[in-house]
Design an enzyme around this catalytic site. Structure first.
Site, PDB file in Angstrom:
ATOM      1  N   CYS A 132       3.043  19.132  17.029  1.00 12.66           N
ATOM      2  CA  CYS A 132       3.210  20.576  17.122  1.00 12.66           C
ATOM      3  C   CYS A 132       3.268  21.032  18.436  1.00 12.66           C
ATOM      4  O   CYS A 132       4.073  21.886  18.917  1.00 12.66           O
ATOM      5  CB  CYS A 132       2.316  21.465  16.285  1.00 12.66           C
ATOM      6  SG  CYS A 132       2.594  23.172  16.100  1.00 12.66           S
ATOM      7  N   CYS A 213      -3.080  29.065  20.470  1.00 11.35           N
ATOM      8  CA  CYS A 213      -2.361  29.492  19.480  1.00 11.35           C
ATOM      9  C   CYS A 213      -3.198  29.826  18.220  1.00 11.35           C
ATOM     10  O   CYS A 213      -4.372  29.202  18.193  1.00 11.35           O
ATOM     11  CB  CYS A 213      -1.554  28.334  19.044  1.00 11.35           C
ATOM     12  SG  CYS A 213       0.043  28.024  19.930  1.00 11.35           S
ATOM     13  N   CYS A 216      -5.103  27.219  15.704  1.00 11.32           N
ATOM     14  CA  CYS A 216      -5.819  26.187  16.418  1.00 11.32           C
ATOM     15  C   CYS A 216      -6.815  26.904  17.285  1.00 11.32           C
ATOM     16  O   CYS A 216      -7.345  26.003  18.046  1.00 11.32           O
ATOM     17  CB  CYS A 216      -4.899  25.180  17.010  1.00 11.32           C
ATOM     18  SG  CYS A 216      -3.861  24.317  15.953  1.00 11.32           S
ATOM     19  N   CYS A 239      -3.550  20.623  25.028  1.00  8.87           N
ATOM     20  CA  CYS A 239      -2.206  20.614  24.270  1.00  8.87           C
ATOM     21  C   CYS A 239      -1.271  19.580  24.827  1.00  8.87           C
ATOM     22  O   CYS A 239      -0.023  19.416  24.127  1.00  8.87           O
ATOM     23  CB  CYS A 239      -1.575  22.063  24.322  1.00  8.87           C
ATOM     24  SG  CYS A 239      -1.115  22.369  26.218  1.00  8.87           S
TER      25      CYS A 239
END
Length: 242
Positions: A132, A213, A216, A239
């Protein structure tokens, strides 16, 4: 993690050698001076800031704006941000007179294939958070950085983890990365907010010292590490863009 071809930075120059040279000449400078040399002298028109418009982002953006408010600012609009972050982005853009903020979104065709709207109840971030991030951050950033041999971050050593040994100048994936605040402490960050009368991110007072985000990121408890609320229960701490 599944694989999508990742664009590579141009290899027509030696980013490692350039970073070493810049580190020798400028690596010990205070953040404002380092930024001025990078933006005005070493990479005029060829350097960008990558900002999450998160909890501490106002500091690096303020220092950059003091040098040149037209410096490109890249914001990765993942489609999963807190609405408060999008509001904060607009507040800082106006407050700091940033004239070239680029909100970069994921490729819609890749999203349609791998994380479609109305798809499985368990969204991609639940099934594969690494992929993602790759889809919504890593690949869009590579596109956004095309043509920029150097970029600026607001990372700091006190964030811990892989950032503990952060240097002010480094070479990563064929580009020079500048980390002017690497040696800053939480006390210095707080002092900068006061000195420049910077508005805080709306979620900071709700216990979010590090903001990514929405799916998360969670608040942290007193005594926990700054980034303890990111990707809770997973081994990942970054990330993928750093």
């Amino acid at each position: 993690m599944r694989s999508i071809a990742r664009p590579q930075a141009p290899q027509s120059w030696d980013a490692g050698a350039a970073a070493q040279d810049l580190a020798v000449r400028y690596g010990d400078l205070a953040a404002p001076d380092l930024l001025r040399h990078m933006i005005e002298r070493e990479f005029p028109g060829r350097i960008a800031v990558v900002s999450s418009f998160g909890a501490e982002s106002a500091v690096i953006l303020t220092l950059v704006a003091a040098v040149d408010p037209a410096t490109p600012v890249i914001f990765l609009d993942t489609g999963k941000h807190f609405s408060a972050t999008l509001t904060y982005r607009d507040i800082l853009m106006d407050r700091l007179k940033l004239t070239d903020v680029r909100s970069i979104e994921p490729d819609p065709l890749q999203l349609a294939e791998h994380d479609p709207v109305g798809g499985p109840e368990d969204e991609l971030w639940q099934r594969d958070s690494g992929f993602c991030c790759h889809l919504r951050k890593v690949l869009p950033l590579e596109r956004a950085l095309e043509g920029f041999p150097a970029w600026i971050t607001g990372r700091k050593r006190f964030h811990g983890g892989e950032r503990s040994a952060l240097t002010t100048v480094e070479a990563v994936d064929g580009r020079v990365k500048i980390n002017p605040l690497a040696r800053w402490t939480p006390v210095e960050v707080a002092a900068a907010f006061r000195a420049h009368r910077l508005p805080p991110h709306p979620l900071v007072d709700e216990g979010y010292p590090s903001i990514g985000c929405a799916p998360c990121t969670r608040p942290v408890a007193i005594g926990e590490a700054v980034r303890a609320g990111r990707w809770v229960g997973l081994e990942k701490t970054e990330c993928g863009i750093h």
